[in-house]
Design a protein around this motif. Sequence first.
Motif, PDB file in Angstrom:
ATOM      1  N   ILE A   1    -117.187   9.890 -10.604  1.00 27.81           N
ATOM      2  CA  ILE A   1    -116.818  10.983  -9.812  1.00 27.81           C
ATOM      3  C   ILE A   1    -116.014   9.770  -8.680  1.00 27.81           C
ATOM      4  O   ILE A   1    -114.704  10.586  -8.692  1.00 27.81           O
ATOM      5  N   PHE A   2    -116.267   8.719  -9.086  1.00 32.99           N
ATOM      6  CA  PHE A   2    -114.908   7.330  -8.400  1.00 32.99           C
ATOM      7  C   PHE A   2    -113.448   8.036 -10.198  1.00 32.99           C
ATOM      8  O   PHE A   2    -112.332   7.844  -8.998  1.00 32.99           O
ATOM      9  N   VAL A   3    -114.041   7.664 -10.541  1.00 28.90           N
ATOM     10  CA  VAL A   3    -112.652   8.136 -11.618  1.00 28.90           C
ATOM     11  C   VAL A   3    -111.732   9.013 -11.619  1.00 28.90           C
ATOM     12  O   VAL A   3    -111.106   9.117 -11.009  1.00 28.90           O
ATOM     13  N   LEU A   4    -112.702  10.264 -11.073  1.00 28.04           N
ATOM     14  CA  LEU A   4    -111.812  11.766 -10.777  1.00 28.04           C
ATOM     15  C   LEU A   4    -111.386  11.635  -9.270  1.00 28.04           C
ATOM     16  O   LEU A   4    -110.572  11.906  -9.348  1.00 28.04           O
ATOM     17  N   SER A   5    -112.120  11.021  -9.027  1.00 26.42           N
ATOM     18  CA  SER A   5    -111.265  10.769  -6.805  1.00 26.42           C
ATOM     19  C   SER A   5    -109.881   9.855  -7.208  1.00 26.42           C
ATOM     20  O   SER A   5    -108.988   9.755  -6.436  1.00 26.42           O
ATOM     21  N   LEU A   6    -109.814   8.835  -7.853  1.00 27.59           N
ATOM     22  CA  LEU A   6    -108.384   8.621  -8.332  1.00 27.59           C
ATOM     23  C   LEU A   6    -108.024   9.367  -8.583  1.00 27.59           C
ATOM     24  O   LEU A   6    -106.184   8.591  -8.482  1.00 27.59           O
ATOM     25  N   SER A   7    -108.389  10.387  -9.987  1.00 32.05           N
ATOM     26  CA  SER A   7    -107.421  10.862  -9.917  1.00 32.05           C
ATOM     27  C   SER A   7    -106.574  12.033  -8.844  1.00 32.05           C
ATOM     28  O   SER A   7    -105.715  12.287  -9.725  1.00 32.05           O
ATOM     29  N   VAL A   8    -107.662  11.739  -8.807  1.00 26.27           N
ATOM     30  CA  VAL A   8    -107.142  13.165  -7.361  1.00 26.27           C
ATOM     31  C   VAL A   8    -106.164  12.456  -6.409  1.00 26.27           C
ATOM     32  O   VAL A   8    -105.153  13.048  -6.509  1.00 26.27           O
ATOM     33  N   LEU A   9    -106.597  10.704  -5.743  1.00 24.97           N
ATOM     34  CA  LEU A   9    -105.563  10.332  -5.879  1.00 24.97           C
ATOM     35  C   LEU A   9    -103.961   9.661  -7.128  1.00 24.97           C
ATOM     36  O   LEU A   9    -102.784   9.696  -5.937  1.00 24.97           O
ATOM     37  N   ALA A  10    -104.405   9.949  -7.807  1.00 26.15           N
ATOM     38  CA  ALA A  10    -103.058   9.197  -8.398  1.00 26.15           C
ATOM     39  C   ALA A  10    -101.979  10.745  -8.233  1.00 26.15           C
ATOM     40  O   ALA A  10    -100.910  10.629  -7.957  1.00 26.15           O
ATOM     41  N   VAL A  11    -103.291  11.535  -8.812  1.00 29.48           N
ATOM     42  CA  VAL A  11    -101.973  13.355  -8.659  1.00 29.48           C
ATOM     43  C   VAL A  11    -101.345  13.125  -7.312  1.00 29.48           C
ATOM     44  O   VAL A  11     -99.771  14.000  -7.039  1.00 29.48           O
ATOM     45  N   ARG A  12    -101.599  12.925  -6.482  1.00 27.16           N
ATOM     46  CA  ARG A  12    -101.611  13.552  -5.033  1.00 27.16           C
ATOM     47  C   ARG A  12    -100.575  12.562  -4.669  1.00 27.16           C
ATOM     48  O   ARG A  12     -98.938  12.871  -4.735  1.00 27.16           O
ATOM     49  N   PHE A  13    -100.481  11.049  -5.236  1.00 26.33           N
ATOM     50  CA  PHE A  13     -99.479  10.478  -4.736  1.00 26.33           C
ATOM     51  C   PHE A  13     -98.362  10.578  -5.722  1.00 26.33           C
ATOM     52  O   PHE A  13     -96.580  10.713  -5.851  1.00 26.33           O
ATOM     53  N   ALA A  14     -98.678  11.484  -7.034  1.00 24.08           N
ATOM     54  CA  ALA A  14     -96.799  12.033  -8.040  1.00 24.08           C
ATOM     55  C   ALA A  14     -96.658  12.879  -7.901  1.00 24.08           C
ATOM     56  O   ALA A  14     -94.999  12.256  -7.079  1.00 24.08           O
ATOM     57  N   SER A  15     -96.968  12.876  -6.628  1.00 22.91           N
ATOM     58  CA  SER A  15     -96.764  15.019  -6.141  1.00 22.91           C
ATOM     59  C   SER A  15     -95.565  14.545  -5.467  1.00 22.91           C
ATOM     60  O   SER A  15     -95.014  15.328  -4.506  1.00 22.91           O
ATOM     61  N   TYR A  16     -96.141  13.581  -4.689  1.00 26.55           N
ATOM     62  CA  TYR A  16     -95.402  13.194  -3.208  1.00 26.55           C
ATOM     63  C   TYR A  16     -94.233  12.828  -3.319  1.00 26.55           C
ATOM     64  O   TYR A  16     -92.927  12.739  -3.217  1.00 26.55           O
ATOM     65  N   LYS A  17     -93.966  11.424  -4.645  1.00 23.08           N
ATOM     66  CA  LYS A  17     -93.513  10.834  -5.221  1.00 23.08           C
ATOM     67  C   LYS A  17     -92.387  11.179  -6.012  1.00 23.08           C
ATOM     68  O   LYS A  17     -91.197  10.920  -5.824  1.00 23.08           O
ATOM     69  N   PHE A  18     -92.829  12.062  -6.544  1.00 24.63           N
ATOM     70  CA  PHE A  18     -91.997  12.920  -7.415  1.00 24.63           C
ATOM     71  C   PHE A  18     -92.390  14.503  -7.741  1.00 24.63           C
ATOM     72  O   PHE A  18     -92.366  14.804  -8.509  1.00 24.63           O
ATOM     73  N   PRO A  19     -91.991  14.992  -6.319  1.00 24.36           N
ATOM     74  CA  PRO A  19     -92.178  16.693  -6.576  1.00 24.36           C
ATOM     75  C   PRO A  19     -91.474  17.360  -7.629  1.00 24.36           C
ATOM     76  O   PRO A  19     -90.213  17.230  -8.034  1.00 24.36           O
ATOM     77  N   SER A  20     -92.439  17.888  -8.176  1.00 24.70           N
ATOM     78  CA  SER A  20     -91.782  19.226  -8.853  1.00 24.70           C
ATOM     79  C   SER A  20     -90.822  20.812  -8.737  1.00 24.70           C
ATOM     80  O   SER A  20     -90.796  20.244  -7.444  1.00 24.70           O
ATOM     81  N   SER A  21     -90.556  20.908  -9.276  1.00 24.63           N
ATOM     82  CA  SER A  21     -89.339  21.804  -9.078  1.00 24.63           C
ATOM     83  C   SER A  21     -90.313  22.958  -7.940  1.00 24.63           C
ATOM     84  O   SER A  21     -90.994  22.835  -8.572  1.00 24.63           O
ATOM     85  N   LYS A  22     -89.052  23.689  -7.830  1.00 24.53           N
ATOM     86  CA  LYS A  22     -90.176  24.857  -6.838  1.00 24.53           C
ATOM     87  C   LYS A  22     -90.874  26.056  -7.495  1.00 24.53           C
ATOM     88  O   LYS A  22     -90.626  26.356  -9.088  1.00 24.53           O
TER      89      LYS A  22
END
Length: 159
Positions: free
Chosen positions: A122-143
């Motif tokens: 559960i902790f590793v999956l939570s860190l994964s959510v954090l990483a995905v959220r940070f990456a999408s904030y820092k490097f937004p995808s195309s529209k």
Amino acid sequence: MSMKWADSSRKRMHDKANSIGNLLVEGFHYLGLFAIGAVTAWASVMAFMGMLEKGQASIDDILLLFIYLELGAMVGIYFKTNHLPIRFLLYIAITALTRYLIGDVSHHKAPDIGLLYMCGGIFVLSLSVLAVRFASYKFPSSKAIDATGDVVGENVLEK
């Protein structure tokens, strides 16, 4: 000798084949989405009916309904945007592990090393959510675009 008629015939044939191929692919896409949505709705209704028959709902049952809710939301988002947010899969996995953890501890044996493994997952999956959220904030995808090629989402300008 000019081969313009052959080139124009080839282009027309290619365009018609692409149109038919796109129709079949998009038809299968929508059929699959409706089937997954219908099965998810049916499964959630059946789970809810089972709770009503029992006359009570355990925390396992409630978490199962949350899993169905996330699956339904994921299908809806995919239907609207043609993009599958990985976060929803992570949320489902976290909820499923939590449901399993609660069920295992409350219904079965005393906690052991498996409890630590489950919490670690559960902790590793939570860190994964954090990483995905940070990456999408820092490097937004195309529209995001829908099946017709139109841009969808918050930043759509009026045509």
